[in-house]
Design a protein around this motif. Structure first.
Motif: not given
Length: 268
Positions: A21-44
């Motif tokens: 999921f992290r590798d996929w997120l790194k490939s996304q544009p900044p706006a998309e990364i921000l959209n998933h920031a909360y999800e990424y943190t909870v998954r961590e």
């Protein structure tokens, strides 16, 4: 597999899912990364919790059967009504309260009149340090007030002085200004009147050589503006005294003159 092996296998599967999921997120544009920031943190956090959590065999097997156990757990968490926002609100309020208490402590701290050497010799370093912190904050407040109220080649001295006096009181403001002017005694931008005034204000025994006193010099603004600020501050220092006398006169009842003796009527 035994219970420990099952939990280890589940942790590794969840960790690998998060890496993907992290590798996929790194490939996304900044706006998309921000959209998933909360999800990424909870998954961590879920991955971190799994490092110490020990599930039963049945529980571990049930999650291992899922192609994406981490995503499953996240979706389940997302539907829960937690007290997370209450914790956020409490954190904001508690931090604000802490800052208010710290500011009030600085405002109410007595101005320590002696040097650090004197304080050390007399077991008063706590009072000295608290006073020094308040002095430093006052010095910075003066610089900020002058900068904030200066514009179009004019300093609104009344507003600038009022802001600082409200926070630190006349005694500490007077000390910082006098200390500044005494250290700038040869600066022609400071008026002779203010220099003469500064010499009348008591200073610590080592004010001329003290490193701390040198740090308490208002240096972040033009000395000419400091001079104007000081002139207005000196007026403000005197106003409470005048006001208190006037108030006292108003409160005292008017003196009553003794009644004049009545004139005796001439006897007939």
């Amino acid at each position: 597999m035994n219970t420990n092996d099952l939990n280890t296998a589940l942790y590794e599967k969840i960790a690998a899912e998060q890496d993907k999921f992290r590798d996929w997120l790194k490939s996304q544009p900044p706006a998309e990364i921000l959209n998933h920031a909360y999800e990424y943190t909870v998954r961590e956090d879920i991955v971190m919790a799994m490092e110490e959590l020990e599930l039963t065999d049945a529980q571990a097997k049930a999650l291992l059967d899922s192609p994406s156990p981490l995503a499953d757990v996240y979706r389940y968490f997302e539907k829960l009504e937690t007290g997370y926002m209450d914790v956020i609100r409490d954190s904001i309020e508690n931090r604000a309260d802490d800052v208010c208490r710290a500011q009030e402590e600085l405002r109410s701290a007595p101005l320590y009149p002696h040097s650090a050497v004197y304080a050390s010799e007399h077991g008063e370093m706590a009072q000295y340090n608290l006073s020094y912190q308040a002095n430093s904050a006052c010095k910075e407040a003066i610089e900020q007030a002058i900068s904030a109220h200066y514009g179009e080649n004019r300093l609104d001295t009344e507003s600038a002085v009022k802001d600082v006096l409200k926070k630190f009181g006349p005694e500490r403001v007077q000390f910082i200004l006098a200390n500044t002017i005494q250290h700038k005694n040869h600066d022609g931008r400071i008026s002779q009147d203010n220099k003469a005034w500064a010499k009348t204000i008591p200073m610590p025994e080592d004010s001329g050589t003290s490193r701390h006193c040198a740090y308490l010099v208002v240096d972040g603004v033009n000395p000419g503006l400091t001079d104007l600020f000081t002139r207005q501050a000196r007026k403000a220092f005197q106003e409470p005294e005048k006001g208190s006398v006037l108030q006292k006169l108003k409160q005292e009842p008017p003196a009553h003159k003794p009644a004049a003796p009545k004139k005796r009527e001439p006897e007939r």
